[in-house]
Design an enzyme around this catalytic site. Structure first.
Site, short mmCIF file in Angstrom:
data_model
loop_
_atom_site.label_atom_id
_atom_site.label_comp_id
_atom_site.label_asym_id
_atom_site.label_seq_id
_atom_site.Cartn_x
_atom_site.Cartn_y
_atom_site.Cartn_z
NE ARG A 1 6.39 -0.05 10.03
CZ ARG A 1 4.64 -0.09 9.75
NH1 ARG A 1 4.96 0.20 8.67
NH2 ARG A 1 4.05 -0.73 10.30
CE LYS B 1 -2.32 -1.19 4.07
NZ LYS B 1 -1.44 -2.27 4.02
NE ARG C 1 -4.74 -0.53 9.73
CZ ARG C 1 -3.78 -0.87 9.41
NH1 ARG C 1 -3.75 0.49 8.92
NH2 ARG C 1 -3.06 -1.23 9.32
NE ARG D 1 8.19 -2.26 6.07
CZ ARG D 1 6.09 -1.93 6.67
NH1 ARG D 1 5.96 -1.15 5.26
NH2 ARG D 1 6.07 -2.52 7.62
NE ARG E 1 1.64 -4.53 11.62
CZ ARG E 1 3.30 -4.90 9.89
NH1 ARG E 1 3.90 -5.19 10.65
NH2 ARG E 1 2.52 -3.72 9.37
P1 AP5 Z 1 5.20 -1.32 1.83
O1 AP5 Z 1 4.83 -1.07 1.48
O2 AP5 Z 1 5.50 -0.70 3.25
O3 AP5 Z 1 3.72 -2.33 2.68
P2 AP5 Z 1 2.33 -2.02 3.47
O4 AP5 Z 1 0.63 -2.70 2.87
O5 AP5 Z 1 2.28 -0.34 3.27
O6 AP5 Z 1 2.98 -2.45 4.48
P3 AP5 Z 1 2.13 -1.65 6.20
O7 AP5 Z 1 3.62 -2.10 6.86
O8 AP5 Z 1 2.66 -0.11 5.82
O9 AP5 Z 1 1.22 -1.99 6.29
P4 AP5 Z 1 0.38 -2.46 7.32
O10 AP5 Z 1 -1.21 -1.73 6.65
O11 AP5 Z 1 0.55 -3.09 8.33
O12 AP5 Z 1 1.14 -0.19 8.77
P5 AP5 Z 1 0.33 1.18 8.57
O13 AP5 Z 1 1.78 1.65 8.53
O14 AP5 Z 1 -1.23 1.29 8.13
O15 AP5 Z 1 5.46 -2.93 1.88
C1 AP5 Z 1 6.67 -4.10 2.24
C2 AP5 Z 1 7.64 -3.98 1.71
O16 AP5 Z 1 7.26 -4.58 0.62
C3 AP5 Z 1 8.57 -3.12 1.47
O17 AP5 Z 1 10.10 -3.46 1.71
C4 AP5 Z 1 8.85 -3.25 -0.06
O18 AP5 Z 1 9.87 -2.31 -0.77
C5 AP5 Z 1 8.00 -4.66 -0.61
N1 AP5 Z 1 7.65 -4.22 -1.57
C6 AP5 Z 1 6.05 -3.69 -1.91
N2 AP5 Z 1 6.04 -4.02 -2.44
C7 AP5 Z 1 6.43 -4.89 -3.39
C8 AP5 Z 1 6.24 -6.34 -4.64
N3 AP5 Z 1 5.25 -6.69 -5.01
N4 AP5 Z 1 6.95 -6.90 -4.98
C9 AP5 Z 1 7.97 -7.18 -3.29
N5 AP5 Z 1 8.63 -6.68 -2.91
C10 AP5 Z 1 7.34 -5.37 -2.65
O19 AP5 Z 1 -0.26 0.34 10.75
C11 AP5 Z 1 0.68 0.23 11.12
C12 AP5 Z 1 -0.44 0.65 12.67
O20 AP5 Z 1 -0.20 1.66 12.70
C13 AP5 Z 1 -1.53 -0.70 12.60
O21 AP5 Z 1 -1.36 -1.40 12.63
C14 AP5 Z 1 -2.45 0.00 13.61
O22 AP5 Z 1 -1.97 0.28 15.23
C15 AP5 Z 1 -1.73 1.41 13.23
N6 AP5 Z 1 -3.02 2.27 12.46
C16 AP5 Z 1 -2.97 2.44 11.72
N7 AP5 Z 1 -3.68 2.93 10.77
C17 AP5 Z 1 -5.10 2.77 11.58
C18 AP5 Z 1 -5.97 3.07 11.48
N8 AP5 Z 1 -7.35 3.36 10.26
N9 AP5 Z 1 -7.04 1.97 12.62
C19 AP5 Z 1 -6.37 2.30 13.68
N10 AP5 Z 1 -4.60 1.81 13.89
C20 AP5 Z 1 -4.45 2.05 12.93
#
Ligand code: AP5
Length: 214
Positions: free
Chosen positions: A160, A13, A88, A127, A171
């Site tokens: 992270r 994402k 979410r 990552r 997660r």
């Molecule tokens: P990346 O693009 O970073 O993936 P992502 O889907 O963004 O992963 P996240 O871990 O950031 O998602 P998340 O939803 O858990 O975290 P968030 O920060 O929202 O890619 C991942 C890796 O893969 C990278 O190394 C990249 O280079 C690689 N990659 C990408 N595409 C690829 C491909 N096609 N092929 C190969 N490799 C690839 O949330 C974190 C925390 O915040 C949550 O757990 C929660 O506690 C809180 N939070 C955030 N939003 C909310 C909400 N709305 N409500 C409640 N809590 C929330």
């Protein structure tokens, strides 16, 4: 256009949202990035959420709604927006619809990025992110030239706290239980597009662009 990138942790994402921001001038709103910025700045919000995030649980719906409200209020009416990590759960999706309706806007597209769990764990454990400029790397798929150092600014690359295997598994469970019902929610509104996320990032980008008609 208001687009949502929906997908499990590690589905890409953030990677794809950055492309929409840099190439197509979308405003990128990531609740995860906003919360991490609050943690790094040691604000009262950051102190409140840091342990919840380290455990891989969701923070409260009220907290993320406040963050999104503030950003949407500052956004001009024609600005394209990509939401990454919000909503979410179904309650957040209802709150978002109510918020957007105040600005006579709505969710136009939801891109559900699908990737199998094994690949997600490999992606997340490898990552690394630059502490200074936020550039993203992967130890195997996109390594920096010098280990632990950002190619772009020389900053330190960090992992992270929630990218440890046990937390990743939690997660993924949270995603299955609370976030994946959003697929049915948005499918019934006719705005859901499924994106095959198990491809090279550029191929995923092409699929997203096709689905969005850009
Ligand atoms: P990346 O693009 O970073 O993936 P992502 O889907 O963004 O992963 P996240 O871990 O950031 O998602 P998340 O939803 O858990 O975290 P968030 O920060 O929202 O890619 C991942 C890796 O893969 C990278 O190394 C990249 O280079 C690689 N990659 C990408 N595409 C690829 C491909 N096609 N092929 C190969 N490799 C690839 O949330 C974190 C925390 O915040 C949550 O757990 C929660 O506690 C809180 N939070 C955030 N939003 C909310 C909400 N709305 N409500 C409640 N809590 C929330």
């Amino acid at each position: 256009m208001i687009a949502i990138l929906l997908g499990p942790p590690g589905s890409g994402k953030g990677t794809q949202a950055k492309v929409l921001k840099e190439k197509y001038k979308f405003l990128h709103l990531s609740t995860g990035d906003m919360l991490r910025a609050a943690i790094n700045a040691k604000t009262p919000l950051g102190l409140k959420v840091q342990d919840i995030m380290a455990r891989g649980e969701l923070v409260s719906d009220e907290i993320v709604l406040d963050l999104i409200k503030e950003k949407i209020a500052e956004t001009s009416p024609n600005q394209n927006v990509v939401l990454d990590g919000y909503p979410r759960n179904v309650n957040q999706a209802h709150s978002l619809a109510t918020l957007l309706s105040k600005y006579e806007r709505k969710v136009d597209k939801v891109l559900s990025i699908e990737v199998d769990s094994e690949s997600l764990i490999t992606r997340l454990t490898g990552r690394r992110t630059c502490k200074v400029c936020g550039a993203g790397y992967h130890v195997q798929f996109h390594p920096s030239k010098k280990a632990g150092v950002c190619d772009q600014c020389g900053g330190e690359l960090v992992q992270r706290r929630d990218d440890m295997v046990d937390v990743i598994k939690d997660r993924l469970k949270v995603f299955e239980g609370q976030t994946s019902p959003l697929k049915n929610f948005y499918s019934s509104q006719g705005v859901l597009e499924v994106i095959q996320g198990d491809q090279q990032p550029q191929e995923v980008t092409q699929e997203i662009n096709r689905a969005m008609g850009i």
